[in-house]
Design an enzyme around this catalytic site. Structure first.
Site, PDB file in Angstrom:
ATOM      1  N   HIS A 127       7.478  -5.275  -1.649  1.00  0.00           N
ATOM      2  CA  HIS A 127       7.542  -6.358  -0.667  1.00  0.00           C
ATOM      3  C   HIS A 127       8.117  -7.625  -1.293  1.00  0.00           C
ATOM      4  O   HIS A 127       9.234  -8.002  -1.011  1.00  0.00           O
ATOM      5  CB  HIS A 127       6.196  -6.639   0.003  1.00  0.00           C
ATOM      6  CG  HIS A 127       5.635  -5.483   0.735  1.00  0.00           C
ATOM      7  ND1 HIS A 127       6.302  -4.858   1.760  1.00  0.00           N
ATOM      8  CD2 HIS A 127       4.457  -4.811   0.572  1.00  0.00           C
ATOM      9  CE1 HIS A 127       5.571  -3.850   2.210  1.00  0.00           C
ATOM     10  NE2 HIS A 127       4.454  -3.794   1.505  1.00  0.00           N
ATOM     11  N   HIS A 133       8.657   3.756  -1.376  1.00  0.00           N
ATOM     12  CA  HIS A 133       7.300   3.291  -1.057  1.00  0.00           C
ATOM     13  C   HIS A 133       6.821   3.927   0.238  1.00  0.00           C
ATOM     14  O   HIS A 133       7.339   3.658   1.316  1.00  0.00           O
ATOM     15  CB  HIS A 133       7.266   1.772  -0.919  1.00  0.00           C
ATOM     16  CG  HIS A 133       5.870   1.228  -0.818  1.00  0.00           C
ATOM     17  ND1 HIS A 133       4.981   1.270  -1.857  1.00  0.00           N
ATOM     18  CD2 HIS A 133       5.202   0.644   0.213  1.00  0.00           C
ATOM     19  CE1 HIS A 133       3.831   0.717  -1.494  1.00  0.00           C
ATOM     20  NE2 HIS A 133       3.936   0.338  -0.238  1.00  0.00           N
ATOM     21  N   ARG A 173      -4.539  -3.880   9.606  1.00  0.00           N
ATOM     22  CA  ARG A 173      -5.195  -3.196   8.500  1.00  0.00           C
ATOM     23  C   ARG A 173      -6.521  -2.576   8.941  1.00  0.00           C
ATOM     24  O   ARG A 173      -6.893  -1.490   8.475  1.00  0.00           O
ATOM     25  CB  ARG A 173      -5.417  -4.158   7.327  1.00  0.00           C
ATOM     26  CG  ARG A 173      -5.864  -3.451   6.053  1.00  0.00           C
ATOM     27  CD  ARG A 173      -6.042  -4.409   4.907  1.00  0.00           C
ATOM     28  NE  ARG A 173      -7.196  -5.268   5.090  1.00  0.00           N
ATOM     29  CZ  ARG A 173      -7.791  -5.928   4.099  1.00  0.00           C
ATOM     30  NH1 ARG A 173      -7.325  -5.842   2.857  1.00  0.00           N
ATOM     31  NH2 ARG A 173      -8.832  -6.697   4.328  1.00  0.00           N
ATOM     32  N   HIS A 224      -2.865  -1.664  -6.933  1.00  0.00           N
ATOM     33  CA  HIS A 224      -2.712  -1.852  -5.490  1.00  0.00           C
ATOM     34  C   HIS A 224      -2.224  -3.255  -5.182  1.00  0.00           C
ATOM     35  O   HIS A 224      -1.264  -3.448  -4.419  1.00  0.00           O
ATOM     36  CB  HIS A 224      -4.016  -1.580  -4.745  1.00  0.00           C
ATOM     37  CG  HIS A 224      -3.880  -1.830  -3.272  1.00  0.00           C
ATOM     38  ND1 HIS A 224      -4.063  -3.082  -2.709  1.00  0.00           N
ATOM     39  CD2 HIS A 224      -3.533  -1.002  -2.256  1.00  0.00           C
ATOM     40  CE1 HIS A 224      -3.840  -3.009  -1.411  1.00  0.00           C
ATOM     41  NE2 HIS A 224      -3.517  -1.763  -1.112  1.00  0.00           N
ATOM     42  N   HIS A 270       3.112   5.308   2.368  1.00  0.00           N
ATOM     43  CA  HIS A 270       1.699   5.634   2.580  1.00  0.00           C
ATOM     44  C   HIS A 270       1.704   6.693   3.686  1.00  0.00           C
ATOM     45  O   HIS A 270       1.781   6.368   4.875  1.00  0.00           O
ATOM     46  CB  HIS A 270       0.895   4.420   3.038  1.00  0.00           C
ATOM     47  CG  HIS A 270       0.925   3.264   2.083  1.00  0.00           C
ATOM     48  ND1 HIS A 270       0.342   3.308   0.843  1.00  0.00           N
ATOM     49  CD2 HIS A 270       1.457   2.020   2.196  1.00  0.00           C
ATOM     50  CE1 HIS A 270       0.509   2.144   0.233  1.00  0.00           C
ATOM     51  NE2 HIS A 270       1.190   1.352   1.027  1.00  0.00           N
ATOM     52  N   GLU A 328       2.877  -9.926  -0.400  1.00  0.00           N
ATOM     53  CA  GLU A 328       3.231  -9.472   0.946  1.00  0.00           C
ATOM     54  C   GLU A 328       2.842 -10.505   1.985  1.00  0.00           C
ATOM     55  O   GLU A 328       3.505 -10.631   3.018  1.00  0.00           O
ATOM     56  CB  GLU A 328       2.531  -8.140   1.238  1.00  0.00           C
ATOM     57  CG  GLU A 328       2.880  -7.535   2.586  1.00  0.00           C
ATOM     58  CD  GLU A 328       2.240  -6.178   2.801  1.00  0.00           C
ATOM     59  OE1 GLU A 328       2.507  -5.582   3.861  1.00  0.00           O
ATOM     60  OE2 GLU A 328       1.496  -5.710   1.920  1.00  0.00           O
ATOM     61  N   HIS A 386       1.857  -3.791  -4.992  1.00  0.00           N
ATOM     62  CA  HIS A 386       2.081  -4.656  -3.832  1.00  0.00           C
ATOM     63  C   HIS A 386       2.047  -6.110  -4.311  1.00  0.00           C
ATOM     64  O   HIS A 386       1.091  -6.519  -4.985  1.00  0.00           O
ATOM     65  CB  HIS A 386       0.967  -4.474  -2.792  1.00  0.00           C
ATOM     66  CG  HIS A 386       0.984  -3.167  -2.084  1.00  0.00           C
ATOM     67  ND1 HIS A 386      -0.142  -2.395  -1.933  1.00  0.00           N
ATOM     68  CD2 HIS A 386       1.973  -2.497  -1.449  1.00  0.00           C
ATOM     69  CE1 HIS A 386       0.140  -1.307  -1.242  1.00  0.00           C
ATOM     70  NE2 HIS A 386       1.431  -1.339  -0.947  1.00  0.00           N
ATOM     71  N   TYR A 426      -3.855   5.743  -2.660  1.00  0.00           N
ATOM     72  CA  TYR A 426      -5.155   5.171  -3.012  1.00  0.00           C
ATOM     73  C   TYR A 426      -6.315   5.791  -2.240  1.00  0.00           C
ATOM     74  O   TYR A 426      -7.467   5.399  -2.428  1.00  0.00           O
ATOM     75  CB  TYR A 426      -5.165   3.654  -2.827  1.00  0.00           C
ATOM     76  CG  TYR A 426      -4.755   3.159  -1.462  1.00  0.00           C
ATOM     77  CD1 TYR A 426      -5.651   3.117  -0.404  1.00  0.00           C
ATOM     78  CD2 TYR A 426      -3.461   2.698  -1.245  1.00  0.00           C
ATOM     79  CE1 TYR A 426      -5.274   2.645   0.839  1.00  0.00           C
ATOM     80  CE2 TYR A 426      -3.073   2.225  -0.006  1.00  0.00           C
ATOM     81  CZ  TYR A 426      -3.988   2.188   1.034  1.00  0.00           C
ATOM     82  OH  TYR A 426      -3.608   1.728   2.270  1.00  0.00           O
ATOM     83  N   ASP A 479       7.253   2.580   3.791  1.00  0.00           N
ATOM     84  CA  ASP A 479       5.910   2.016   3.769  1.00  0.00           C
ATOM     85  C   ASP A 479       4.997   2.604   4.843  1.00  0.00           C
ATOM     86  O   ASP A 479       4.475   3.697   4.701  1.00  0.00           O
ATOM     87  CB  ASP A 479       6.008   0.495   3.890  1.00  0.00           C
ATOM     88  CG  ASP A 479       4.692  -0.214   3.591  1.00  0.00           C
ATOM     89  OD1 ASP A 479       3.695   0.463   3.272  1.00  0.00           O
ATOM     90  OD2 ASP A 479       4.644  -1.444   3.670  1.00  0.00           O
TER      91      ASP A 479
END
Length: 455
Positions: free
Chosen positions: A279, A69, A92, A215, A71, A245, A242, A131, A330
């Site tokens: 997660h 995993h 975020r 997602h 990003h 989480e 996901h 994404y 991640d």
């Protein structure tokens, strides 16, 4: 034909609780063709001297490790988001700011450096949960899959394999709020248009394959979950999502749908052996049972869950339920598969105040064969005849590993102790240095491109 004989001081072979000393590993055209533990004295049992041309691998040789995993663009946030209080949701907002600054060229440069950093850590395959699809405001590029192509090219430059987990991301919340701001870059409108875009993409190179991702239940309306899951099923492709989480995700899903995210996915056919839940930090007992009964995998990302204050998931309960566990870095707060692996055991100790939940071989499995399987590469992650010739050699004489038993590397070593990495029979890392990428310099340049000039 390209063939090599490797003589490992120690090698961790399948089904073995501990490493085996003095192992001859033979490879031809990127595949393992022979694995021979040697008798005392350094000769095969048959007494044939085949060691004269063998390449010595001092230390412990592991199978290639898998990062299930990733990003890639999150790597630009390392060390930049720790100056104040907050939680996942405030982090975020900072992450979204970076997404607004990337284009295919800058993403290629950043991902190339990040994947090369992974190679230095012993990672031979990565699952990119992707994404960031479109341009600012959600306007597609002339090539609607330009960002996907950049990631595939980046992995080729870095020398590792890639499963591009193309993520369907349609809404901003469980109740269907529309995407806004930088989130607009993520969306395809609906799941059918997502499927049309992904269907049109063919990766350039045998090192890459395409899977699918939901997602989260926040981002894909319930009535469209089956479209994404069906696309993956028809193509025998991995499906990642996901899951749970944050407690807020569970609460919102119950409020809108009257059930947990896990139950919602199960009701729409999105669980199963090809699915990996990422997660699963806050599952109910019923959720764990659903995941186990369906043989859905779980990818744990302990250093990210730690960094974002997400919590500690019930790893032992999930493993006991028959859930295959894999590992991911991640957000790349750390890229170190040894740290991720030992955190599975050490976090469980914190949660239970007891020791001894996962043996070292279980941590190896999560970091290698289970991760590769979750990404659709079932012929990797083991030092076994017929499998891909991925070999990761860890020093046993560093300041961290000196005096440690070979099996103890999972509790002592770090990514800095990886001396050599072989991917599909090719040496990619030697003496701790990537052979084609100046990793520190390229990281610094690529991250500056999307951060410092905007600060």
């Amino acid at each position: 034909m390209t063939s090599t004989r490797w003589l490992a001081e120690y090698a961790w072979l399948p089904e073995q609780a501990e490493p085996t000393p003095d192992v001859l590993i033979e490879t031809v055209n990127g595949r393992i063709t022979g694995v021979t533990p040697l008798a005392p004295g350094g000769r095969p049992d048959a007494g044939v001297d085949v060691l004269a041309d063998a390449v010595r691998l001092p230390g412990l040789t592991l199978p290639g490790l898998a990062n299930a995993h990733s990003h890639a663009f999150h790597r630009a946030l390392r060390g930049r988001t720790h100056g104040g209080r907050g939680d996942f949701w405030s982090w975020r907002d900072q992450m979204y700011a970076v997404t607004g600054r990337l284009d295919p060229d800058s993403y290629l440069a950043l991902a190339r450096a990040v994947y090369a950093e992974m190679a230095l850590a012993g990672i031979t395959c990565v699952g990119e949960f992707h994404y960031l699809h479109h341009g600012p405001g959600g306007t597609p590029y002339d090539d609607p899959n330009a960002m996907s192509a950049a990631l595939v090219e980046a992995a080729a430059h870095a020398g590792i394999r890639l499963t591009l987990l193309d993520a369907c991301y349609l809404t901003a919340a469980v109740d269907g709020q529309p995407l806004a701001g930088t989130q607009q870059r993520f969306g395809d409108g609906d799941a059918l248009r997502w499927a049309e875009r992904v269907e049109a993409f063919t990766p350039d190179g045998v090192h890459a394959r395409v899977g699918a991702a939901i997602h989260s239940v926040r981002a894909v309306p319930a009535e469209q979950l089956a479209t994404v899951a069906g696309w993956a099923d028809r193509r025998d492709a991995p499906l990642h999502v996901h899951l749970s989480e944050q407690p807020a995700e569970n609460d919102a899903c119950r409020a809108v749908h009257g059930r947990t995210p896990t139950r919602l996915l199960a009701d729409h056919g999105a669980l199963g052996r090809a699915t990996t839940a990422v997660h699963a930090t806050h599952p109910t007992s019923g959720d764990v049972a659903l995941l186990g009964e369906s043989r859905t995998g779980v990818c744990l990302c302990p250093t990210t869950e730690r960094d974002l204050a997400d919590g500690i998931g019930p790893a032992r309960r999930m493993a006991d339920a028959g859930i295959p566990l894999s590992l991911g870095s991640d957000s790349h707060a750390v890229i170190d598969p040894f740290e991720e692996a030992r955190a599975v055991e050490l976090d469980e100790r914190l949660r239970t105040r007891e020791r001894g939940h996962f043996a070292p071989v279980a941590l190896l499995t999560a970091a290698s064969s289970a991760g590769h399987a979750a990404l659709g590469w079932t012929d990797a992650g083991r030092i076994a005849v017929g499998d891909r010739a991925d070999l990761v050699t860890v020093r046993l004489d560093s300041v961290r590993t000196a005096g440690v038993t070979p099996a103890g590397v999972w509790f002592a070593a770090s990514a800095a102790d990886v001396a050599q990495v072989v991917v599909d029979g090719r040496v990619l890392v030697r003496d701790g240095h990537h052979l084609t990428v100046d990793v520190p310099q390229e990281l610094a340049t690529a991250i500056a491109e999307v951060t410092t000039r905007h600060e």
